[in-house]
Design a protein around this motif. Structure first.
Motif, mmCIF file in Angstrom:
data_model
loop_
_atom_site.group_PDB
_atom_site.id
_atom_site.type_symbol
_atom_site.label_atom_id
_atom_site.label_comp_id
_atom_site.label_asym_id
_atom_site.label_seq_id
_atom_site.Cartn_x
_atom_site.Cartn_y
_atom_site.Cartn_z
ATOM 1 N N UNK A 104 -7.704 -6.993 -8.388
ATOM 2 C CA UNK A 104 -7.606 -8.609 -8.036
ATOM 3 C C UNK A 104 -8.330 -8.820 -6.870
ATOM 4 N N UNK A 105 -8.312 -8.078 -5.731
ATOM 5 C CA UNK A 105 -8.811 -8.336 -4.459
ATOM 6 C C UNK A 105 -10.423 -8.201 -4.799
ATOM 7 N N UNK A 106 -10.978 -7.313 -5.506
ATOM 8 C CA UNK A 106 -12.384 -7.180 -5.718
ATOM 9 C C UNK A 106 -12.971 -8.518 -6.288
ATOM 10 N N UNK A 107 -12.136 -9.042 -7.208
ATOM 11 C CA UNK A 107 -12.459 -9.938 -8.064
ATOM 12 C C UNK A 107 -12.660 -11.405 -7.125
ATOM 13 N N UNK A 157 -15.718 -14.997 -5.960
ATOM 14 C CA UNK A 157 -14.986 -16.239 -5.371
ATOM 15 C C UNK A 157 -15.735 -16.563 -3.914
ATOM 16 N N UNK A 158 -15.044 -15.692 -3.111
ATOM 17 C CA UNK A 158 -15.534 -15.890 -1.595
ATOM 18 C C UNK A 158 -16.757 -15.726 -1.006
ATOM 19 N N UNK A 205 -18.947 -27.182 -6.324
ATOM 20 C CA UNK A 205 -18.703 -27.594 -7.837
ATOM 21 C C UNK A 205 -18.745 -26.417 -8.536
ATOM 22 N N UNK A 206 -19.505 -25.555 -8.130
ATOM 23 C CA UNK A 206 -19.588 -24.203 -8.621
ATOM 24 C C UNK A 206 -20.165 -23.242 -7.771
ATOM 25 N N UNK A 207 -19.733 -21.954 -7.655
ATOM 26 C CA UNK A 207 -20.063 -20.977 -6.338
ATOM 27 C C UNK A 207 -20.157 -19.704 -6.800
ATOM 28 N N UNK A 208 -20.451 -19.473 -8.189
ATOM 29 C CA UNK A 208 -20.677 -17.950 -8.597
ATOM 30 C C UNK A 208 -22.189 -17.574 -8.281
ATOM 31 N N UNK A 209 -22.259 -16.325 -8.536
ATOM 32 C CA UNK A 209 -23.532 -15.654 -8.388
ATOM 33 C C UNK A 209 -24.734 -16.471 -9.207
ATOM 34 N N UNK A 210 -24.395 -16.822 -10.170
ATOM 35 C CA UNK A 210 -25.315 -17.428 -10.956
ATOM 36 C C UNK A 210 -26.067 -18.933 -10.507
ATOM 37 N N UNK A 211 -25.031 -19.544 -10.055
ATOM 38 C CA UNK A 211 -25.340 -20.752 -9.019
ATOM 39 C C UNK A 211 -26.306 -20.214 -7.852
ATOM 40 N N UNK A 212 -25.908 -19.473 -7.311
ATOM 41 C CA UNK A 212 -26.876 -18.971 -6.074
ATOM 42 C C UNK A 212 -28.236 -18.539 -6.673
ATOM 43 N N UNK A 213 -28.387 -17.762 -7.770
ATOM 44 C CA UNK A 213 -29.426 -17.438 -8.241
ATOM 45 C C UNK A 213 -30.604 -18.787 -8.552
ATOM 46 N N UNK A 214 -29.906 -19.650 -8.867
ATOM 47 C CA UNK A 214 -30.713 -20.809 -9.335
ATOM 48 C C UNK A 214 -31.109 -21.816 -7.972
ATOM 49 N N UNK A 215 -30.113 -21.868 -7.024
ATOM 50 C CA UNK A 215 -30.201 -22.890 -6.003
ATOM 51 C C UNK A 215 -30.852 -22.451 -4.852
ATOM 52 N N UNK A 216 -30.720 -21.136 -4.480
ATOM 53 C CA UNK A 216 -30.901 -20.580 -3.235
ATOM 54 C C UNK A 216 -32.677 -20.623 -3.269
ATOM 55 N N UNK A 217 -33.214 -20.039 -4.093
ATOM 56 C CA UNK A 217 -34.632 -19.976 -4.265
ATOM 57 C C UNK A 217 -35.305 -21.390 -3.840
ATOM 58 N N UNK A 268 -22.958 -14.827 11.994
ATOM 59 C CA UNK A 268 -22.226 -13.639 11.466
ATOM 60 C C UNK A 268 -20.670 -13.536 11.580
ATOM 61 N N UNK A 269 -20.265 -14.209 12.577
ATOM 62 C CA UNK A 269 -18.767 -14.391 12.863
ATOM 63 C C UNK A 269 -18.054 -15.128 11.836
ATOM 64 N N UNK A 270 -18.735 -16.409 11.672
ATOM 65 C CA UNK A 270 -18.307 -17.314 10.699
ATOM 66 C C UNK A 270 -18.534 -16.763 9.391
ATOM 67 N N UNK A 271 -19.372 -15.918 9.084
ATOM 68 C CA UNK A 271 -19.543 -15.339 7.817
ATOM 69 C C UNK A 271 -18.301 -14.580 7.408
ATOM 70 N N UNK A 272 -18.086 -13.545 8.386
ATOM 71 C CA UNK A 272 -17.014 -12.718 8.202
ATOM 72 C C UNK A 272 -15.549 -13.418 8.108
ATOM 73 N N UNK A 273 -15.188 -14.420 8.983
ATOM 74 C CA UNK A 273 -14.121 -15.217 8.825
ATOM 75 C C UNK A 273 -13.856 -15.867 7.353
ATOM 76 N N UNK A 274 -15.072 -16.315 7.038
ATOM 77 C CA UNK A 274 -14.799 -17.226 5.719
ATOM 78 C C UNK A 274 -14.675 -16.197 4.443
ATOM 79 N N UNK A 275 -15.032 -15.087 4.699
ATOM 80 C CA UNK A 275 -15.176 -14.114 3.669
ATOM 81 C C UNK A 275 -13.480 -13.869 3.528
ATOM 82 N N UNK A 276 -12.873 -13.544 4.686
ATOM 83 C CA UNK A 276 -11.476 -13.015 5.094
ATOM 84 C C UNK A 276 -10.240 -13.951 4.932
ATOM 85 N N UNK A 277 -10.734 -15.404 5.006
ATOM 86 C CA UNK A 277 -9.737 -16.364 4.864
ATOM 87 C C UNK A 277 -9.890 -17.174 3.543
#
Length: 352
Positions: free
Chosen positions: A65-68, A73-74, A205-217, A27-36
């Motif tokens: 721009x921060x929201x995007x 991305x992050x 290579x790709x990290x958008x939400x569409x990528x997550x919907x395909x690979x995570x399941x 959880x700590x690493x997740x927060x740091x990753x989003x902020x860095x």
């Protein structure tokens, strides 16, 4: 008997403590990753955007721009790294149990070399005229990984059944053959060579939400399948003959483990490139702390792998900021010394 029960209880206690610790670290690493990231923002602005996004409030124009960056991305990248690390470590634990060898990892039977070949072929072709052109690299890397594993399975059959030694030997041969074709293709192709090499070093290579919907399941199905086979994996540690006497269908269980492990690994690296050592370091370290009960080892490896790769990704983005290193370089720098130590240790314990 009392000594064994006490030892098992002690390992169970250590497993619970490690599970809680890894959850907190993750959880700590997740927060740091989003902020860095390469673009710096005020801590308060980031919290405000997240709060407005979760509550459905309107985002001010000065924070658009921060929201995007955060939500396009992050956060998707962080989620993808988390699941990829979990998938690789989970498969590593299963392969080590399947081959009864602490040096086994997800790439042992050709998954990585097959995926690399598919990705390099895709990157050397322009897919402008196809609507799915954006997805051809992960699609081809996934398909080539599965084809490579099928060939290894076919070559590894001895006397009509799967054999561990046959799988390892055929995996080494197919790995070498696929790698030779991959580097030959890079040499004769003038398109996207640098991109291909970067992908092979391990980079999203790709990290958008569409990528997550395909690979995570796919990865979740693969990891759940491996966890469901934890008890048969424990029985396999006694050897094939004794496992058969205990009522385990050795060949069927072995095929299931290989299927779910390969599915998980191929799905992960088709989007991340070649990220080595995660499946070697994490399961073996957890085994040293909590023992070899796969009912504990697999879920703890999932947590440990997620944290390990997330930490490596943060380091890769921070160490030469605003540029970033492929995360596979960070895991290799960490994993190579560990591998050499494990190899030296295995010699004295006659594990190989």
């Amino acid at each position: 008997m009392r000594s064994f029960a006490a030892s098992n209880h002690d390992k169970g206690s250590r497993a619970r403590i490690l599970g809680v610790s890894l959850t907190v670290f993750l959880l700590s690493g997740f927060i740091i990753s989003v902020f860095i990231g390469s673009v710096s923002f005020q801590f308060g602005d980031i919290l405000r955007v997240i709060q407005l996004k979760l509550s459905g409030g309107e985002i001010p124009s000065n924070l658009a721009s921060l929201e995007k960056i955060l939500f396009s991305l992050r956060i998707p990248r962080t989620l993808l790294m988390t699941f990829i690390g979990a998938a690789l470590a989970c498969s590593g634990a299963s392969y080590q149990g399947l081959f009864r060898n602490p040096l086994a990892d997800p790439f042992l039977i050709g998954v990585s070399s097959g995926a690399s070949l598919g990705a390099v072929i895709s990157m050397s072709v322009h897919w402008t005229y196809f609507r799915i052109g954006l997805w051809m690299t992960p699609i081809l890397s996934f398909l080539f990984a599965l084809i490579t594993v099928f060939i290894v399975f076919y070559l590894g059959r001895i006397g009509g059944s799967l054999n561990t030694s046959g799988l390892i030997l055929s995996g080494v041969a197919v790995n070498a053959f696929a790698s030779a074709i991959t580097y030959s293709w890079i040499l004769i192709s003038s398109n996207e060579v640098r991109h291909s090499l970067s992908w092979m070093l391990g980079g999203i290579y790709q990290s958008g939400w569409e990528s997550l919907m395909i690979v995570i399941p796919i990865m979740v199905i693969g990891m759940a399948g491996q966890w469901s086979l934890a008890y048969p994996l424990n029985i396999l540690q006694f050897g094939d003959e004794q496992a058969s006497q205990l009522g385990v269908n050795v060949h069927q269980i072995r095929r299931r483990i290989i299927f779910f492990s390969t599915l998980t690994t191929a799905a992960a690296i088709s989007f991340s490139g070649i990220i080595g050592f995660v499946g070697l370091i994490v399961p073996h370290t957890i085994r040293l702390v909590c023992g070899s009960d796969y009912r504990r080892l697999i879920p703890l490896s999932i947590l440990g792998g997620a944290f390990f790769l997330l930490a490596a990704d943060v380091i890769s983005r921070w160490i030469i900021a605003p540029q970033e290193l492929p995360v596979g370089i960070i895991t290799a720098i960490t994993g190579a010394p560990f591998f050499l130590w494990l190899l030296q240790r295995s010699k004295h314990k006659d594990v190989l």
